[in-house]
Design a protein around this motif. Structure first.
Motif: not given
Length: 260
Positions: A52-69
């Motif tokens: 879950l920690l791995i998935a959470a880091i990846i998912g939260s990072r991807i979401f942040y990048i999508l907000l700041n493309p």
């Protein structure tokens, strides 16, 4: 504040990374204790937390990048520099949730019961993550400088010398309150899954409020009145309330409190 906690030669211990790691360890310890107390296999639960920690880091990072493309198109190598910050909770949640579901299904662990012991652990982690973010993220100008914070460290991402709302401290206080509520009500829930959805409800409600004090770009919607994160929170609030009621009505023993 202090974005760098310790410097020894070429080695730098970043405050953000330290607080994230501390929050994760405290959350893991809490979840491990609760797993043993409710009779779940501790090793399987700890393995789940790792995924879950791995998935959470990846998912939260991807979401942040999508907000700041735009920024990351200009600086693609910084996509991998998570120690500099840039994680969005809902992105992590949206990836961690299916990861949790499929893992528990494969291992034969009860999904809702396990999620109920994970929820307070998430609140622990969020509490420390907000402290980490406070050391370096952007805040909005405060109209009441009596409780405002003025940043002076040259490496801070906040505007220097300007009274700002300590948004992350607001969110940290929210996480502490949520943790207390979950830990207290966890002993007296009426159905498995209610603690999970209670956490989702409380987090979304708090996010609607604290998001108004952030000064960074959050992806505005509906004519610039709400952020994307607030829009997600608006969807989760009625969903969480509905699920809590549904679980209580579906459980044949809903009239009796479960005391773990």
């Amino acid at each position: 504040m202090y974005p760098d906690l310790l410097k020894l030669g070429n080695f730098t211990l970043h405050t953000y990374g330290f607080c994230i790691a501390l929050g994760a360890l405290l959350g893991i310890a809490f979840v491990s204790h609760r797993a043993r107390k409710v009779g779940l296999d501790q090793q399987l639960v700890l393995d789940l937390v790792f995924y879950l920690l791995i998935a959470a880091i990846i998912g939260s990072r991807i979401f942040y990048i999508l907000l700041n493309p735009g920024y990351y198109l200009r600086h693609p190598l910084e996509i991998f520099m998570i120690w500099r910050g840039g994680l969005v909770f809902y992105g992590g949640f949206l990836l961690a949730f299916p990861t949790c579901f499929f893992y528990l299904k494969k291992r034969g662990l009860p999904f809702l019961k396990t999620c109920d012991i994970l929820a307070p652990g998430i609140a622990w982690g969020k509490l420390w993550e907000e402290w980490a973010a406070f050391c370096r993220l952007l805040l909005r100008h405060a109209n009441r400088p009596s409780w405002a914070v003025t940043f002076t460290h040259p490496n801070s991402l906040a505007k220097l010398g300007v009274p700002l709302h300590p948004t992350q401290l607001y969110a940290s206080a929210q996480s502490l309150l949520v943790l207390i509520i979950l830990a207290g009500l966890g002993r007296f829930k009426r159905a498995d899954g209610q603690i999970l959805w209670l956490y989702i409800f409380l987090y979304a409600l708090g996010r609607l409020i604290t998001e108004n004090f952030r000064g960074d770009e959050r992806g505005l919607l509906v004519g610039g009145y709400i952020t994307l994160t607030q829009a997600i929170a608006v969807l989760f609030i009625p969903l969480a309330l509905g699920m809590m009621l549904h679980l209580a009505r579906r459980n044949p023993h809903s009239g009796q409190l479960q005391n773990h």
